[in-house]
Design a protein around this motif. Sequence first.
Motif: not given
Ligand SMILES: [Zn+2]
Length: 131
Positions: A16, A19, A72, A74-75
């Motif tokens: 990504c 992140c 994603c 993560g983010c």
């Molecule tokens: Zn991300």
Amino acid sequence: MGRLFLIELEGRIYSCRLCQSHLGIADDIISKAFHSRNSRAYLFDRVVNVTVGEQEDRMMMTGLHTVVDIFCVGCGLPVGWKYEFAYEEDQKYKEGKFILERNQLAGPNVNAFPFVEAFGLVGIPEPVDDA
Ligand SMILES: [Zn+2]
């Protein structure tokens, strides 16, 4: 919100761009000849660390497909989509496969220092010189 357990990949890794969560590896790319509205796009056999959105039918240059957008984990960045169903016979090979948009990716980077990423540090540790 619970703690995120991200899968770490090995090899030439696409991450990504925001992140740096690992998303896929170069070995799993089926084709680089895809395009999205904004970017070149790669077809992957598998990706990791993504969540999926609502299923919808979308008309593309190659015909009607049922797809889900992928994000994603993560983010939350939208990174591409997954083909759930292809209506055209010659597009069936895409079913169950994933598109990642090139402009949402960082890499490919070789995962030589996984612990650096795991602890969120920036850069590569200085070598220790005991001489
Ligand atoms: Zn991300």
